[in-house]
Design a protein around this motif. Sequence first.
Motif, PDB file in Angstrom:
ATOM      1  N   UNK A  36     -27.958  33.624 -76.959  1.00 45.00           N
ATOM      2  CA  UNK A  36     -28.094  32.610 -78.214  1.00 45.00           C
ATOM      3  C   UNK A  36     -28.512  31.350 -77.556  1.00 45.00           C
ATOM      4  N   UNK A  37     -27.996  30.909 -76.660  1.00 45.86           N
ATOM      5  CA  UNK A  37     -28.066  29.455 -75.944  1.00 45.86           C
ATOM      6  C   UNK A  37     -29.246  29.481 -74.836  1.00 45.86           C
ATOM      7  N   UNK A  38     -29.735  30.663 -74.407  1.00 47.03           N
ATOM      8  CA  UNK A  38     -30.445  30.890 -73.440  1.00 47.03           C
ATOM      9  C   UNK A  38     -30.116  30.238 -72.167  1.00 47.03           C
ATOM     10  N   UNK A  39     -28.626  30.622 -71.865  1.00 50.84           N
ATOM     11  CA  UNK A  39     -28.112  30.251 -70.595  1.00 50.84           C
ATOM     12  C   UNK A  39     -28.004  31.669 -69.605  1.00 50.84           C
ATOM     13  N   UNK A  40     -28.360  31.270 -68.461  1.00 47.85           N
ATOM     14  CA  UNK A  40     -28.463  32.355 -67.480  1.00 47.85           C
ATOM     15  C   UNK A  40     -27.052  32.625 -66.792  1.00 47.85           C
ATOM     16  N   UNK A  41     -26.171  33.270 -67.199  1.00 46.76           N
ATOM     17  CA  UNK A  41     -24.872  33.381 -66.646  1.00 46.76           C
ATOM     18  C   UNK A  41     -24.584  34.421 -65.436  1.00 46.76           C
ATOM     19  N   UNK A  42     -25.838  35.255 -65.106  1.00 42.02           N
ATOM     20  CA  UNK A  42     -25.920  35.985 -63.876  1.00 42.02           C
ATOM     21  C   UNK A  42     -25.294  37.602 -64.308  1.00 42.02           C
ATOM     22  N   UNK A  43     -24.889  37.764 -65.558  1.00 42.62           N
ATOM     23  CA  UNK A  43     -24.401  38.849 -65.830  1.00 42.62           C
ATOM     24  C   UNK A  43     -25.282  39.272 -67.170  1.00 42.62           C
ATOM     25  N   UNK A  44     -25.309  40.749 -67.417  1.00 43.55           N
ATOM     26  CA  UNK A  44     -26.184  41.079 -68.551  1.00 43.55           C
ATOM     27  C   UNK A  44     -25.294  42.107 -69.242  1.00 43.55           C
ATOM     28  N   UNK A  45     -24.048  42.732 -68.695  1.00 43.08           N
ATOM     29  CA  UNK A  45     -23.293  43.633 -69.403  1.00 43.08           C
ATOM     30  C   UNK A  45     -21.891  43.014 -69.439  1.00 43.08           C
ATOM     31  N   UNK A  46     -21.105  43.653 -70.443  1.00 38.36           N
ATOM     32  CA  UNK A  46     -19.661  43.509 -70.506  1.00 38.36           C
ATOM     33  C   UNK A  46     -18.844  43.999 -69.170  1.00 38.36           C
ATOM     34  N   UNK A  47     -19.299  44.937 -68.592  1.00 35.59           N
ATOM     35  CA  UNK A  47     -18.773  45.406 -67.554  1.00 35.59           C
ATOM     36  C   UNK A  47     -19.085  44.474 -66.273  1.00 35.59           C
ATOM     37  N   UNK A  48     -20.285  43.834 -66.151  1.00 36.10           N
ATOM     38  CA  UNK A  48     -20.426  42.820 -64.958  1.00 36.10           C
ATOM     39  C   UNK A  48     -19.633  41.694 -65.428  1.00 36.10           C
ATOM     40  N   UNK A  49     -19.534  41.238 -66.654  1.00 35.13           N
ATOM     41  CA  UNK A  49     -18.678  40.000 -66.871  1.00 35.13           C
ATOM     42  C   UNK A  49     -17.251  40.210 -66.651  1.00 35.13           C
ATOM     43  N   UNK A  50     -16.803  41.418 -66.841  1.00 33.31           N
ATOM     44  CA  UNK A  50     -15.185  41.651 -66.575  1.00 33.31           C
ATOM     45  C   UNK A  50     -15.083  41.898 -65.125  1.00 33.31           C
ATOM     46  N   UNK A  51     -16.282  42.017 -64.127  1.00 33.19           N
ATOM     47  CA  UNK A  51     -16.041  42.113 -63.019  1.00 33.19           C
ATOM     48  C   UNK A  51     -15.726  40.991 -62.115  1.00 33.19           C
ATOM     49  N   UNK A  52     -16.405  39.909 -62.839  1.00 31.28           N
ATOM     50  CA  UNK A  52     -16.208  38.206 -62.424  1.00 31.28           C
ATOM     51  C   UNK A  52     -14.621  37.830 -62.412  1.00 31.28           C
ATOM     52  N   UNK A  53     -14.062  38.626 -63.269  1.00 29.51           N
ATOM     53  CA  UNK A  53     -12.582  38.012 -63.787  1.00 29.51           C
ATOM     54  C   UNK A  53     -11.554  38.428 -62.355  1.00 29.51           C
ATOM     55  N   UNK A  54     -11.762  38.062 -61.629  1.00 30.28           N
ATOM     56  CA  UNK A  54     -10.842  38.243 -60.293  1.00 30.28           C
ATOM     57  C   UNK A  54     -10.431  37.117 -59.628  1.00 30.28           C
ATOM     58  N   UNK A  55      -9.182  37.025 -59.514  1.00 35.84           N
ATOM     59  CA  UNK A  55      -8.431  35.913 -58.954  1.00 35.84           C
ATOM     60  C   UNK A  55      -6.812  36.139 -58.681  1.00 35.84           C
ATOM     61  N   UNK A  56      -6.438  35.344 -57.681  1.00 34.72           N
ATOM     62  CA  UNK A  56      -4.963  35.629 -57.381  1.00 34.72           C
ATOM     63  C   UNK A  56      -4.088  34.421 -57.405  1.00 34.72           C
ATOM     64  N   UNK A  57      -4.805  33.382 -57.782  1.00 35.10           N
ATOM     65  CA  UNK A  57      -3.988  31.934 -57.992  1.00 35.10           C
ATOM     66  C   UNK A  57      -4.780  31.078 -58.840  1.00 35.10           C
ATOM     67  N   UNK A  58      -3.921  30.070 -59.048  1.00 30.50           N
ATOM     68  CA  UNK A  58      -4.591  29.017 -59.867  1.00 30.50           C
ATOM     69  C   UNK A  58      -6.137  28.700 -59.727  1.00 30.50           C
ATOM     70  N   UNK A  59      -6.275  28.100 -58.248  1.00 29.20           N
ATOM     71  CA  UNK A  59      -7.296  27.828 -57.980  1.00 29.20           C
ATOM     72  C   UNK A  59      -8.816  28.665 -58.049  1.00 29.20           C
ATOM     73  N   UNK A  60      -8.380  30.050 -57.944  1.00 27.11           N
ATOM     74  CA  UNK A  60      -9.481  31.018 -57.953  1.00 27.11           C
ATOM     75  C   UNK A  60      -9.666  31.236 -59.374  1.00 27.11           C
TER      76      UNK A  60
END
Length: 337
Positions: A36-60
Amino acid sequence: MTKVTREFIDGLPKAELHLHIEGTLEPELKLKLAKRNHVDIGQTTIEEVRKTYQYDDLASFLAVYYPAMDVLQHEQDFYDLAFDYLRRAAANNIRHVEIFFDPQAHTSRGIPFATVINGLHRAIVDARAMNVDADLVMCFLRDFSKESARKTLLEAMPFKDWILGVGLDSDEHNNPPLKFARQYEDAAAAGLHLTAHCDIDQVGSIDHIRQALEIMGVERIDHGTNIVEDPDLVAFVANHGIGMTTCPLSNSFVSPEMKGDEIKELLGKGVKVCVNSDDPAYFGGYVNDNYAALADQFSLTRDQVIQIARNSFDVSWISDEKKALYQAQIDDYIANN
């Protein structure tokens, strides 16, 4: 001992007091807003977005969390974000919620304060039709300067009637609560309630909890289960009825045991511990999922689960009359279940 069922948890009236609205940005909405806002987030599918949700501490976690907010550009975006969460809150039988929001995460990228709060407030008003009572708690980002916090508090003053209290979140390392003591004094003088994150297993955790409690006079501690390391502080929060807003599923990304033993210990010592979802889109579950995970993994009794729900209303910042109303709803639910 009878196992506490998910069905019982789902129907139990409860409040949620530790919920970051930016942390409810589900992949579906993120993609919708990016388009809607023409923002390139580097992902085009839900699966690609979910793969970015990787972290193991507060900073990451924060390194993923803040860039995701780029899709939030307009008042309607903030409305959609909040209303999507509030629909889920209604489904989780949340009767009252105090929603954290981070204005500096948006004003620092050029989004006006008014854009943020107008969208959130409209959603709160509309959610009343779903029998969800909601308020806003404005958080200062602790890895920003205290001058930025001062300016943010000034920006908030024209909207003071829409803001219930202030909080403190983001990267705690080298950013102790006392950094913002002046801003907290000013917020209290303006009639706002006070809470602060004291994240789990941080450098100086006990010192930070002590600063927040004994010097800054907070009414709640968000996370804060490291307090068990200091029996004197545990006695202090129990004696003063200070709330502890724990978040089992987000804890599990830092501590495999979700701090469950600590939560049970605090509950057993009369501390008003409640259970919340923190950033549910990122940590795999909304509030009922958190209740269920804690109950299952740590064999909570029915009475303990009920007490956690009662605590959530007790340490909320609503009137005594509203608290009595919600406690009566718990009584009715127990009597029929």
